[in-house]
Design an enzyme around this catalytic site. Sequence first.
Site, short mmCIF file in Angstrom:
data_model
loop_
_atom_site.label_atom_id
_atom_site.label_comp_id
_atom_site.label_asym_id
_atom_site.label_seq_id
_atom_site.Cartn_x
_atom_site.Cartn_y
_atom_site.Cartn_z
N TYR A 1 0.84 -1.19 0.00
CA TYR A 1 0.00 0.00 0.00
C TYR A 1 0.88 1.24 0.00
CZ TYR A 1 -3.57 3.34 1.57
OH TYR A 1 -4.42 4.41 1.69
N ASP B 1 -0.77 15.86 6.19
CA ASP B 1 -1.68 15.18 5.27
C ASP B 1 -2.96 16.00 5.11
OD1 ASP B 1 -2.92 13.26 3.68
OD2 ASP B 1 -3.60 12.09 5.40
N ASP C 1 -3.17 5.34 -2.47
CA ASP C 1 -4.08 6.36 -1.95
C ASP C 1 -4.05 7.56 -2.88
OD1 ASP C 1 -5.35 8.35 -0.53
OD2 ASP C 1 -4.15 8.15 1.28
N ASP D 1 -6.20 10.12 -2.66
CA ASP D 1 -6.91 11.23 -2.01
C ASP D 1 -8.26 11.48 -2.68
OD1 ASP D 1 -4.94 11.48 -0.15
OD2 ASP D 1 -4.00 13.24 -1.03
N HIS E 1 -7.52 4.24 -4.53
CA HIS E 1 -8.80 4.60 -3.95
C HIS E 1 -8.99 6.11 -3.95
CE1 HIS E 1 -7.23 5.87 0.03
NE2 HIS E 1 -6.52 4.75 0.07
N GLU F 1 -11.58 9.22 -2.41
CA GLU F 1 -12.42 9.42 -1.23
C GLU F 1 -13.44 10.52 -1.44
OE1 GLU F 1 -9.67 11.93 1.77
OE2 GLU F 1 -8.71 10.19 0.85
N CYS G 1 -6.68 14.08 7.25
CA CYS G 1 -6.55 12.71 7.74
C CYS G 1 -7.91 12.17 8.16
CB CYS G 1 -5.57 12.65 8.90
SG CYS G 1 -5.48 11.04 9.71
N ARG H 1 -13.48 5.25 -1.21
CA ARG H 1 -13.40 5.40 0.24
C ARG H 1 -14.48 6.37 0.71
NH1 ARG H 1 -8.26 8.07 3.57
NH2 ARG H 1 -9.56 9.51 4.78
N GLU I 1 -13.75 4.00 6.08
CA GLU I 1 -12.80 4.70 6.93
C GLU I 1 -13.37 5.04 8.31
OE1 GLU I 1 -10.03 5.04 7.78
OE2 GLU I 1 -8.99 6.82 7.02
N ASN J 1 -9.04 -0.34 7.34
CA ASN J 1 -7.84 0.44 7.62
C ASN J 1 -7.44 0.24 9.09
OD1 ASN J 1 -5.79 2.30 7.84
ND2 ASN J 1 -7.09 4.10 7.63
#
Length: 325
Positions: A51, A65, A92, A94, A119, A121, A129, A164, A194, A216
């Site tokens: 990942y 982040d 990831d 975002d 992914h 989101e 985060c 996500r 998440e 996660n």
Amino acid sequence: MAGLYSTTFTPRERRQALRDGLNSGTIQRLPGAFSPLVGRAIQDAGFEGVYVSGAVVSADLALPDIGLTTLTEVAGRARQIARSTDLPVLVDADTGFGEPMSAARTVSELEDAGVAGCHLEDQVNPKRCGHLDGKEVVPTELMLRRITAAVNERRDDTFIICARTDAAGVEGIDAAIERAKAYADAGADMIFTEALHTPADFEKFRGAVDVPLLANMTEFGKTELLPADQLQDIGYNAVIYPVTTLRIAMGQVEHALQDIAVTGTQSGWVDRMQHRSRLYELLRYAEYNAFDQQVFTYSAENYQSSFTPYATYASDSTDPTHKNS
């Protein structure tokens, strides 16, 4: 891993391996890699995938982040990591680095980087985060546009597009489930749930959503850390440990630096270091030396007079513990 400079498995083969794994009944475990070398260590340890966390890419650049990294930075790091391992790499992405058109470009760039999937989101852009308070999610219809754009841009149908949802911590778990169903209907291959809190939350999500689910297991967050076997029993298909290797490494780095600053020597840490011989195993040092000797037919004596440093190294190049190595 036959190739010295890259895996010999094609991107499509690794994407199909991840798809097969998600449907195998065995949970796919994907620790986070903050470098290509960590990616190789993950493979050597026997995991099913790797990942690449957006939080880790940010942290490695000494940035929080909060959506400051670019598609170029994330795709570049993902490409480097995917090159170093035979395992499928999930990235990831975002919020897709912008609006739905940007999400489409993100999929194109990540396909070219050779990764197995990504992914996207449903947070607002810029995001934060997923285990912090104060998150905001976009309306469902905007996220559906992100997913649709990504799916339409995908050229390899084995490339996994995971959606996500951060809605559980904003709108509640029932709303998150409804969003997940809509995202799956829009073409998402997998749902990343998440910041769920308890095993009961994971069970409720699994009972309501039919597509593969990703859990996660990040430290210091809102989610109880559940073993992979328990998640598998609940019915989850994949689990990520996104920041674990970075936190372990940085914890040791900080402790060691503090000690060296006081004592003036690293001698007390030598037994806790990765030995040079083990590092060379991961780097496949001996194979590079063998490759070099097959291609370049030289002798140390021929080079001794004209280029002493190189000749000195070449004369002992088969010994990975040589002092100049």
